[in-house]
Scaffold this active site. Structure first.
Site, PDB file in Angstrom:
ATOM      1  N   CYS A   1      47.124  42.024  37.581  1.00  0.00           N
ATOM      2  CA  CYS A   1      47.763  40.927  36.856  1.00  0.00           C
ATOM      3  C   CYS A   1      47.399  39.552  37.389  1.00  0.00           C
ATOM      4  CB  CYS A   1      49.285  41.021  36.977  1.00  0.00           C
ATOM      5  SG  CYS A   1      49.961  42.457  36.171  1.00  0.00           S
TER       6      CYS A   1
ATOM      7  N   CYS B   1      42.049  52.574  45.731  1.00  0.00           N
ATOM      8  CA  CYS B   1      42.888  51.407  46.023  1.00  0.00           C
ATOM      9  C   CYS B   1      44.301  51.697  45.519  1.00  0.00           C
ATOM     10  CB  CYS B   1      42.331  50.174  45.316  1.00  0.00           C
ATOM     11  SG  CYS B   1      43.432  48.749  45.501  1.00  0.00           S
TER      12      CYS B   1
ATOM     13  N   CYS C   1      43.089  41.117  50.144  1.00  0.00           N
ATOM     14  CA  CYS C   1      42.098  41.994  49.494  1.00  0.00           C
ATOM     15  C   CYS C   1      40.692  41.382  49.528  1.00  0.00           C
ATOM     16  CB  CYS C   1      42.502  42.229  48.037  1.00  0.00           C
ATOM     17  SG  CYS C   1      41.228  43.068  47.071  1.00  0.00           S
TER      18      CYS C   1
HETATM   19  S1  SF4 Z   1      41.778  48.840  48.920  1.00  0.00           S
HETATM   20 FE1  SF4 Z   1      42.334  47.556  47.153  1.00  0.00          FE
HETATM   21  S2  SF4 Z   1      43.347  45.788  48.072  1.00  0.00           S
HETATM   22 FE2  SF4 Z   1      42.193  46.780  49.697  1.00  0.00          FE
HETATM   23  S3  SF4 Z   1      40.171  45.768  49.680  1.00  0.00           S
HETATM   24 FE3  SF4 Z   1      39.998  47.568  48.397  1.00  0.00          FE
HETATM   25  S4  SF4 Z   1      40.376  46.768  46.347  1.00  0.00           S
HETATM   26 FE4  SF4 Z   1      41.215  45.268  47.774  1.00  0.00          FE
END
Ligand code: SF4
Length: 500
Positions: free
Chosen positions: A9, A405, A256
């Site tokens: 989002c 993720c 992130c």
């Molecule tokens: S796990 Fe998700 S939040 Fe963490 S770096 Fe990878 S994409 Fe980003």
């Protein structure tokens, strides 16, 4: 270009202290962030004790000048929040998408609340149980419902906003950047203790309007000045005198890293750096790490559009010519993942056009932001081969993605990730490249300006910044290696989570 991955989002919230209509600021703040989610959008304003809501599917529409008064009438008030959404939690059918559109509200016993949220909750079952005790007919459509109801429950315990938010930060696991409005029309914003998703604050030149935005582009489009990033574990409220910051929890930051490689707009800033500058440095790093390949290459092309920024860095560091020989069909926007396999292939093929005479007979470095499934890249490489390209070296700015993720990016399973089961050499063979060169994690970290322990790198290292996510990832990996079929997001399967 990545592979049409979606982020959860984009959030925007604003308040004007001269009682000017807030809707135009919310509208533009979200238009600038439509890249963060285009399955649905919503606006909510507060006026005279009431919430006024407009929620709809798809991109935020253009508004004709003749219709502006109607919008002002529908969304009156000087404080508001809004959201653009792509679902990474809950169901994806049209009915559920409409139900899950944000902002959301909750009310009981004279208490009420509205929130707009970016992120993903990991301990959904625990929260659902708690919420159902207080709201027996609670139907979970998206994580924002969980956040909104949990916060309302804490407020109903006669806590003030600060201690209610603090309890939420302590008891909700996951990524959450939130903007909200209280029943008295107060605007607030807070971020989870790891600060996984972005959220910044800014104000208008005359200091009559204050705003929160996922990315700085939401402030820029309104000609607002950016003041600060909301700190992990921080609650920020607004009064006529400006922002009031309260640090409620001292978590360890885990921003992130994928925001830099793919999601954020290049003209957004996190802390002081433009995403574009970081991506350029990613490109330079790839040249420094792959001198032998660069020596044997003739030109660079990029996969539009997120590969463009890194291509500039590759060009500067290598002095190779960057040919703008790959173009994206701007209005071919069908999402490949919803189509049948055969159609999906054709759709990817249709999206990118390549100028054959520029690549024919050449040894080409192709810059790409990431490889998730690998199918998009494979199609492009086949196209390059058909056009007579002699060698294809893929320079990928985001390191090899090896795990899912749980924090708001739709990479939910090990099975969908080509990097979870194959090395760079094997991936090169599968997708038909002469070499696949990933940027090293160390150099990616350096380019962002953060230290390694300030970034979330879970999908490339397997080390998750929150405990339940780590347990779920380990269990999912075990099952995956044992050959179990992955049916979706494990943290959404009650029986699986209970057994972890
Ligand atoms: S796990 Fe998700 S939040 Fe963490 S770096 Fe990878 S994409 Fe980003």
């Amino acid at each position: 270009m990545g592979e049409q991955l979606k982020i959860a989002c984009g959030v925007f919230g604003a308040i004007n202290f001269e009682k000017q209509p807030i809707f135009p600021f919310i509208y533009w703040g979200l238009r600038a962030q439509n890249h963060r989610g285009h399955q649905s959008h919503g606006f909510l304003t507060y006026d005279d004790g009431k919430f006024h809501i407009h929620r709809s599917l798809d991109l935020i529409p253009k508004i004709k000048t003749s219709a502006i008064q109607e919008w002002f009438g529908r969304l009156p008030g000087h404080v508001g929040i809004g959201n653009v959404r792509y679902t990474t939690s809950g169901k994806c059918d049209e009915k559920s998408l409409i139900k899950g559109t944000q902002p959301v509200t909750a009310s009981k016993n004279g208490f009420k609340l509205a929130v707009s949220f970016n992120g993903n909750v990991v301990n959904t079952f625990q929260l659902k149980k708690e919420i159902c005790k207080e709201f027996p007919s609670f139907s979970y459509e998206c994580d924002s419902e969980l956040i909104c109801h949990k916060l309302l429950i804490e407020l109903m315990k006669n806590k003030n906003l600060t201690s209610a938010v603090k309890t939420c930060m302590q008891e909700i696991e996951g990524a959450f950047s939130v903007a909200g409005i209280t029943k008295d029309g107060k605007l607030f914003a807070f971020r989870d203790p790891c600060g996984i998703r972005p959220l910044c604050a800014g104000h208008s030149e005359d200091r009559t309007t204050y705003a929160f935005s996922s990315e700085t582009v939401g402030l820029d489009i309104n000609s607002f000045q950016r003041d600060f990033e909301i700190e992990p574990g921080e609650l920020v409220t607004v009064s006529k005198d400006g922002f009031n910051k309260e640090k409620l929890l001292n978590g360890s930051r885990a921003f992130c890293a994928f925001e830099y490689a793919y999601f954020a707009r290049p003209d957004s800033r996190f802390d002081e750096k433009y995403v574009y500058e970081v991506r350029e440095e990613f490109g330079r790093n790839l040249v420094r790490e792959n001198h032998d390949i660069v020596k044997n290459a003739d030109i660079i092309i990029s996969l539009p559009e997120t590969g463009d920024d890194a291509a500039m860095g590759v060009h500067e560091e290598s002095s190779l010519r960057w040919e703008r020989a790959s173009r994206r069909h701007r209005y071919v926007t069908e999402r490949a993942f919803i189509l049948l396999n055969k159609e999906r292939y054709a759709t990817i093929d249709r999206k990118i056009n390549i100028l054959a005479s520029k690549v024919n007979g050449k040894r080409v470095i192709v810059t790409e932001d990431s490889i998730v499934r690998g199918d998009t890249t494979k199609v492009v490489i086949e196209k390059l081969r058909r056009m007579g390209t002699k060698k294809v070296y893929l320079f990928v700015t985001f390191p090899r993605i090896i795990g899912p993720c749980f924090y708001g990016i739709d990479m939910a399973t090990y099975g969908q990730l080509i990097g979870s089961k194959h090395t760079a050499e094997e991936i090169a063979e599968i997708i038909g490249a002469d070499a696949v060169c990933y940027q090293s994690i160390e150099n990616l970290v350096k380019a962002t300006g953060f230290t390694r322990d300030q970034l979330c790198l879970a999908c490339v290292t397997g080390r998750y910044p929150t405990p339940l996510a780590q347990k779920i990832a380990d269990e999912m990996k075990k099952r995956f290696l044992e050959g179990y079929e992955e049916t979706g997001r494990l943290y959404e399967i009650e029986e699986a989570v209970q057994n972890i």
